[in-house]
Design a protein around this motif. Structure first.
Motif, PDB file in Angstrom:
ATOM      1  N   LYS A 218     -34.904  -1.907  78.613  1.00 26.33           N
ATOM      2  CA  LYS A 218     -34.567  -2.968  77.653  1.00 26.33           C
ATOM      3  C   LYS A 218     -34.450  -4.313  78.369  1.00 26.33           C
ATOM      4  CE  LYS A 218     -32.831  -4.562  73.637  1.00 26.33           C
ATOM      5  NZ  LYS A 218     -32.047  -4.082  72.549  1.00 26.33           N
ATOM      6  N   LYS A 219     -33.747  -4.303  79.471  1.00 24.76           N
ATOM      7  CA  LYS A 219     -33.530  -5.528  80.238  1.00 24.76           C
ATOM      8  C   LYS A 219     -34.872  -6.149  80.658  1.00 24.76           C
ATOM      9  CE  LYS A 219     -32.472  -5.969  85.130  1.00 24.76           C
ATOM     10  NZ  LYS A 219     -32.317  -7.338  85.558  1.00 24.76           N
ATOM     11  N   SER A 220     -35.808  -5.329  81.093  1.00 22.83           N
ATOM     12  CA  SER A 220     -37.048  -5.914  81.608  1.00 22.83           C
ATOM     13  C   SER A 220     -37.857  -6.572  80.492  1.00 22.83           C
ATOM     14  CB  SER A 220     -37.867  -4.890  82.383  1.00 22.83           C
ATOM     15  OG  SER A 220     -38.247  -3.866  81.521  1.00 22.83           O
ATOM     16  N   VAL A 221     -37.858  -5.998  79.290  1.00 18.25           N
ATOM     17  CA  VAL A 221     -38.599  -6.693  78.216  1.00 18.25           C
ATOM     18  C   VAL A 221     -37.835  -7.910  77.698  1.00 18.25           C
ATOM     19  CG1 VAL A 221     -40.167  -4.953  77.311  1.00 18.25           C
ATOM     20  CG2 VAL A 221     -37.845  -4.973  76.514  1.00 18.25           C
ATOM     21  N   VAL A 222     -36.512  -7.814  77.659  1.00 20.57           N
ATOM     22  CA  VAL A 222     -35.713  -8.956  77.198  1.00 20.57           C
ATOM     23  C   VAL A 222     -35.890 -10.144  78.150  1.00 20.57           C
ATOM     24  CG1 VAL A 222     -33.336  -9.778  76.957  1.00 20.57           C
ATOM     25  CG2 VAL A 222     -34.007  -7.601  75.924  1.00 20.57           C
ATOM     26  N   GLU A 223     -35.949  -9.850  79.430  1.00 15.16           N
ATOM     27  CA  GLU A 223     -36.069 -10.938  80.404  1.00 15.16           C
ATOM     28  C   GLU A 223     -37.408 -11.676  80.299  1.00 15.16           C
ATOM     29  OE1 GLU A 223     -32.945  -9.690  83.925  1.00 15.16           O
ATOM     30  OE2 GLU A 223     -35.020  -9.013  84.093  1.00 15.16           O
ATOM     31  N   ILE A 224     -38.461 -10.951  79.959  1.00 12.32           N
ATOM     32  CA  ILE A 224     -39.739 -11.678  79.823  1.00 12.32           C
ATOM     33  C   ILE A 224     -39.940 -12.215  78.404  1.00 12.32           C
ATOM     34  CG2 ILE A 224     -41.133 -10.794  81.738  1.00 12.32           C
ATOM     35  CD1 ILE A 224     -42.122  -8.604  80.002  1.00 12.32           C
ATOM     36  N   ASP A 225     -39.177 -11.725  77.450  1.00 13.11           N
ATOM     37  CA  ASP A 225     -39.394 -12.169  76.064  1.00 13.11           C
ATOM     38  C   ASP A 225     -38.050 -12.295  75.345  1.00 13.11           C
ATOM     39  OD1 ASP A 225     -40.477 -12.729  73.584  1.00 13.11           O
ATOM     40  OD2 ASP A 225     -41.141 -10.681  73.187  1.00 13.11           O
ATOM     41  N   GLU A 226     -37.266 -13.271  75.786  1.00  8.39           N
ATOM     42  CA  GLU A 226     -35.898 -13.422  75.263  1.00  8.39           C
ATOM     43  C   GLU A 226     -35.876 -13.563  73.741  1.00  8.39           C
ATOM     44  OE1 GLU A 226     -33.715 -16.645  77.093  1.00  8.39           O
ATOM     45  OE2 GLU A 226     -32.012 -16.404  75.728  1.00  8.39           O
ATOM     46  N   PHE A 227     -36.845 -14.284  73.180  1.00  6.08           N
ATOM     47  CA  PHE A 227     -36.787 -14.596  71.751  1.00  6.08           C
ATOM     48  C   PHE A 227     -37.738 -13.753  70.898  1.00  6.08           C
ATOM     49  CE2 PHE A 227     -35.132 -18.399  73.899  1.00  6.08           C
ATOM     50  CZ  PHE A 227     -33.840 -18.360  73.365  1.00  6.08           C
ATOM     51  N   ASP A 228     -38.127 -12.622  71.402  1.00  5.44           N
ATOM     52  CA  ASP A 228     -38.883 -11.666  70.610  1.00  5.44           C
ATOM     53  C   ASP A 228     -40.200 -12.240  70.081  1.00  5.44           C
ATOM     54  OD1 ASP A 228     -39.460  -9.299  69.414  1.00  5.44           O
ATOM     55  OD2 ASP A 228     -38.049  -9.498  67.760  1.00  5.44           O
ATOM     56  N   LEU A 229     -40.976 -12.804  70.971  1.00  5.25           N
ATOM     57  CA  LEU A 229     -42.250 -13.396  70.554  1.00  5.25           C
ATOM     58  C   LEU A 229     -43.427 -12.477  70.873  1.00  5.25           C
ATOM     59  CD1 LEU A 229     -41.437 -17.026  71.734  1.00  5.25           C
ATOM     60  CD2 LEU A 229     -41.421 -16.131  69.396  1.00  5.25           C
ATOM     61  N   LYS A 230     -43.290 -11.632  71.885  1.00  7.01           N
ATOM     62  CA  LYS A 230     -44.416 -10.760  72.205  1.00  7.01           C
ATOM     63  C   LYS A 230     -44.006  -9.411  72.819  1.00  7.01           C
ATOM     64  CE  LYS A 230     -48.950 -10.587  74.180  1.00  7.01           C
ATOM     65  NZ  LYS A 230     -49.706 -10.914  75.372  1.00  7.01           N
ATOM     66  N   GLU A 231     -43.614  -9.447  74.103  1.00 10.34           N
ATOM     67  CA  GLU A 231     -43.449  -8.165  74.809  1.00 10.34           C
ATOM     68  C   GLU A 231     -42.353  -7.270  74.224  1.00 10.34           C
ATOM     69  OE1 GLU A 231     -43.854 -11.009  76.277  1.00 10.34           O
ATOM     70  OE2 GLU A 231     -45.561 -10.814  77.639  1.00 10.34           O
ATOM     71  N   ARG A 232     -41.347  -7.878  73.572  1.00  5.54           N
ATOM     72  CA  ARG A 232     -40.311  -7.020  72.989  1.00  5.54           C
ATOM     73  C   ARG A 232     -40.877  -6.049  71.966  1.00  5.54           C
ATOM     74  NH1 ARG A 232     -34.175  -8.845  71.671  1.00  5.54           N
ATOM     75  NH2 ARG A 232     -33.895 -10.243  73.412  1.00  5.54           N
ATOM     76  N   MET A 233     -42.065  -6.413  71.479  1.00  9.05           N
ATOM     77  CA  MET A 233     -42.749  -5.553  70.522  1.00  9.05           C
ATOM     78  C   MET A 233     -42.931  -4.136  71.063  1.00  9.05           C
ATOM     79  SD  MET A 233     -46.360  -6.600  68.881  1.00  9.05           S
ATOM     80  CE  MET A 233     -46.175  -8.352  69.027  1.00  9.05           C
ATOM     81  N   LEU A 234     -43.003  -4.012  72.387  1.00  7.59           N
ATOM     82  CA  LEU A 234     -43.181  -2.682  72.993  1.00  7.59           C
ATOM     83  C   LEU A 234     -42.043  -1.743  72.591  1.00  7.59           C
ATOM     84  CD1 LEU A 234     -44.275  -3.860  76.547  1.00  7.59           C
ATOM     85  CD2 LEU A 234     -45.742  -2.758  74.832  1.00  7.59           C
ATOM     86  N   LEU A 235     -40.878  -2.321  72.316  1.00 11.90           N
ATOM     87  CA  LEU A 235     -39.726  -1.501  71.920  1.00 11.90           C
ATOM     88  C   LEU A 235     -39.928  -0.878  70.546  1.00 11.90           C
ATOM     89  CD1 LEU A 235     -36.903  -3.956  73.053  1.00 11.90           C
ATOM     90  CD2 LEU A 235     -37.567  -1.847  74.212  1.00 11.90           C
ATOM     91  N   ASN A 236     -40.953  -1.350  69.840  1.00 11.47           N
ATOM     92  CA  ASN A 236     -41.224  -0.793  68.513  1.00 11.47           C
ATOM     93  C   ASN A 236     -42.047   0.492  68.562  1.00 11.47           C
ATOM     94  OD1 ASN A 236     -39.866  -2.808  67.299  1.00 11.47           O
ATOM     95  ND2 ASN A 236     -41.675  -4.047  66.831  1.00 11.47           N
TER      96      ASN A 236
END
Ligand SMILES: NC(=O)c1ccc[n+]([C@@H]2O[C@H](COP(=O)([O-])OP(=O)(O)OC[C@H]3O[C@@H](n4cnc5c(N)ncnc54)[C@H](O)[C@@H]3O)[C@@H](O)[C@H]2O)c1
Ligand SMILES: [Zn+2]
Length: 347
Positions: A218-236
């Motif tokens: 979680k931390k690694s995606v949050v750090e590269i995409d704090e505002f949920d614009l792209k990479e956080r999508m991987l969590l979906n």
């Protein structure tokens, strides 16, 4: 004791994971908060188990007050948000005083939203107590409530000052809530941490180490995409199909994600993105933790999912595993979706 740090552009915060940390809250909180009063927000179930403990462990350094609300997703609503703000204002909370979220993801999301909005922002510390909140929702700064029949539709990004995790609190969590968190924890292994998947194969107790491995993802995606614009999508990963069956068949969210992951793996196989070995590994771990593995054919849901989730450009982003412990974003057009839907099942 294990510790990690979420490093963002304008703020950083520590996450401490430690058994029996509930007995030394003031010791850690003192690092980020020097004023006198703290305000705990918790729900009735968590209060029964942990409120006295938390008050005791804060009282050597702080004057502690609290607000208790009913447990459950129904508390993530505007009326409850208003109630909490009103109670805090009655208690004369000031803008530099600390809120503490003591509870699961519901308390975390609501408390974070209050902290983001009251006086345009006051500090808060998360003390997540459910598995889901410990391994996932307590970090990343997404806060909010449900409104107009839509989940998390009113919200704000608000990072906590610190997150304190006591895995020992999981002992009082009931089985289904535990499994609910396990679905997302296994997902973290699948999309970003092969080592975590390997650890889970022996069905260990969920301890400090496992929680930390999950938080790393979680931390690694949050750090590269704090505002949920792209990479956080991987969590979906597992969520696109998961959402489609969650309400329809009455699964808990984490259970639906478990099934959704298996459906996404099958689809990824058909697109030659996901290697064959993934299905069995994830299937076996889900079984081990008594999560549902019922078979649903992803093709039966593809059309609905596409029209439901396509973006303004008319495409949809699917998340697939391209190997165990790694996921990719895969953009599909309507034509590609239709082609896949029409393909023979044996493909
Ligand atoms: N902000 C994010 O990034 C994010 C991510 C995922 C999920 N969420 C949100 O999290 C929420 C779900 O979180 P949840 O599953 O923790 O639900 P929850 O907060 O409702 O907790 C589940 C139940 O467990 C009880 N509970 C919590 N800790 C306990 C303990 N130690 N012992 C006994 N009982 C305990 C609670 O009282 C509640 O009844 C959803 O609203 C979801 O939208 C947020
Ligand atoms: Zn989820």
């Amino acid at each position: 004791m294990r510790e990690l740090e979420v490093r963002l552009k304008n703020s950083s915060y520590r996450i401490i994971v430690e058994n029996y940390l509930m007995d030394k809250l003031s010791f850690y909180i003192n690092d980020v908060y020097k004023n006198k009063r703290v305000f705990i927000l918790t729900d009735d179930v968590v209060a029964k188990y942990y409120l006295d403990k938390a008050i005791k462990s804060l009282s050597d350094k702080y004057v502690v007050d609290y607000v208790i609300i009913p447990h459950g997703e129904n508390s993530k609503v505007l009326e409850r948000y208003a109630y909490v703000c009103e109670e805090l204002l009655k208690k004369d909370i000031r803008r530099n005083e600390l809120l503490i979220a003591l509870g699961g993801g519901v308390i975390g999301d609501l408390c974070g939203f209050v902290a983001a909005t009251l006086y345009r922002g006051i500090p808060y510390v998360g003390i997540p107590t459910s598995l889901l909140s410990q391994m996932d929702s307590s970090i990343g700064g997404k806060t909010g409530i449900d409104f107009y029949n839509r989940k998390n539709i009113l919200g704000a990004f608000k990072q906590p000052s610190m997150v304190l995790i006591d895995p020992n609190t999981l002992k009082t969590l009931d089985n289904r809530e535990f499994n609910n968190g396990m679905g997302e924890l296994i997902k973290h292994g699948a999309i970003g941490n092969k080592k975590l998947l390997d650890m889970l194969k022996d069905k260990p107790q969920i301890d400090e180490d496992i929680i930390v491995e999950s938080l790393f993802v979680k931390k690694s995606v949050v750090e590269i995409d704090e505002f949920d614009l792209k990479e956080r999508m991987l969590l979906n990963f597992g969520h696109t199909f998961g959402h489609a069956i969650e309400l329809k068949y009455g699964y808990k969210h984490g259970e639906a994600v478990a099934i959704g992951m298996l459906m996404a793996i099958k689809m990824g196989e058909d697109l030659n993105v996901t290697p064959k070995e993934c299905y069995d590994v994830i299937f076996n771990i889900l079984k081990l933790y008594e999560l549902p593995t019922d078979e649903y054919n992803y093709k039966d849901y593809l059309k609905d999912v596409f029209y439901d989730k396509k973006n303004i450009a008319g495409t949809i982003n699917f998340i697939f595993l391209n190997k165990l412990g790694n996921a990719i974003i895969y953009k599909m057009t309507e034509e590609e979706v239709k082609r896949l839907e029409g393909k023979n099942n044996s493909n």
